[in-house]
Scaffold this active site. Structure first.
Site, PDB file in Angstrom:
ATOM      1  N   CYS A   1       2.140  -5.080   6.386  1.00 40.74           N
ATOM      2  CA  CYS A   1       2.097  -4.792   4.950  1.00 40.74           C
ATOM      3  C   CYS A   1       3.444  -4.268   4.465  1.00 40.74           C
ATOM      4  CB  CYS A   1       1.016  -3.760   4.659  1.00 40.74           C
ATOM      5  SG  CYS A   1      -0.650  -4.323   5.055  1.00 40.74           S
TER       6      CYS A   1
ATOM      7  N   HIS B   1       0.822  -1.207   0.000  1.00 41.19           N
ATOM      8  CA  HIS B   1       0.000   0.000   0.000  1.00 41.19           C
ATOM      9  C   HIS B   1       0.858   1.259   0.000  1.00 41.19           C
ATOM     10  CE1 HIS B   1       0.639   0.839   4.290  1.00 41.19           C
ATOM     11  NE2 HIS B   1       0.197  -0.372   4.604  1.00 41.19           N
TER      12      HIS B   1
END
Length: 189
Positions: free
Chosen positions: A165, A141
């Site tokens: 992430c 992301h």
């Protein structure tokens, strides 16, 4: 206070709570624009397409490949606890292994995301054997809302701050957004 004032205060509060920003730059987490781009992303140049992503955790770098050749390198941030493979939800580790991009997502929290195929069946089995939740929603992301303009990139790229992430800058995500298709393999090691 009168009814008109109450209404205006409620609208400002609703905009604040929903993540909308008044008078912000046009590209600042505009979900409608992002979703429009998601639908028209087929208009990309095949020459710019990426056919493999490799994240080397120790280097904190993402390598973009096409036909076996490195076409780009991006610095990344990882989970707060970056050493080792993800074991369970909440361990703040970035998973390791072979995955693939299974979805593109417009996000009010992180601009845009490329969802990876974690947890795999083997991750679920390992977690089940330990009696824990393997976690999920692992993505590549972009930056958090407070860094929409990129002025905090140096700060965020010098730290591992995600919940597991892989984070890149918004400008890197714009390149990835058009160069990466669903199904592209992702190796995290």
């Amino acid at each position: 206070m009168n009814t008109k004032t109450n209404f205006l205060l409620l609208m400002v509060l609703a905009l604040f709570l929903s993540g909308c920003q008044l008078n912000g730059p046009k590209d600042r987490y505009n979900l409608a624009e992002c979703k429009k781009e998601l639908l028209t992303a087929e208009d990309y140049s095949e020459a710019d397409a990426i056919d493999r992503i490799v994240v080397v955790k120790k280097e904190r770098k993402m390598y973009l490949y096409k036909d076996g050749k490195v076409k780009g390198v991006f610095p990344v941030s990882l989970g707060k606890n970056p050493v080792g493979d993800k074991q369970q939800k909440g361990d703040y580790r970035t998973p390791e292994g072979e995955f693939f991009i299974h979805r593109k997502l417009c996000s009010p929290k992180y601009y845009r995301s490329l969802c990876i195929s974690y947890p795999r069946p083997e991750d679920k089995a390992r977690a089940r054997a330990r009696g824990v939740n393997p976690g999920g929603n692992i993505t590549i992301h972009a930056q958090p809302k407070w860094n929409a303009d990129g002025k905090g990139d140096q700060y965020t790229l010098n730290r591992n701050w995600t919940q597991g992430c892989v984070a890149v800058t918004n400008s890197s995500m714009k390149k990835l957004w058009y160069a990466v298709r669903e199904g592209v393999p992702v190796m995290i090691k």
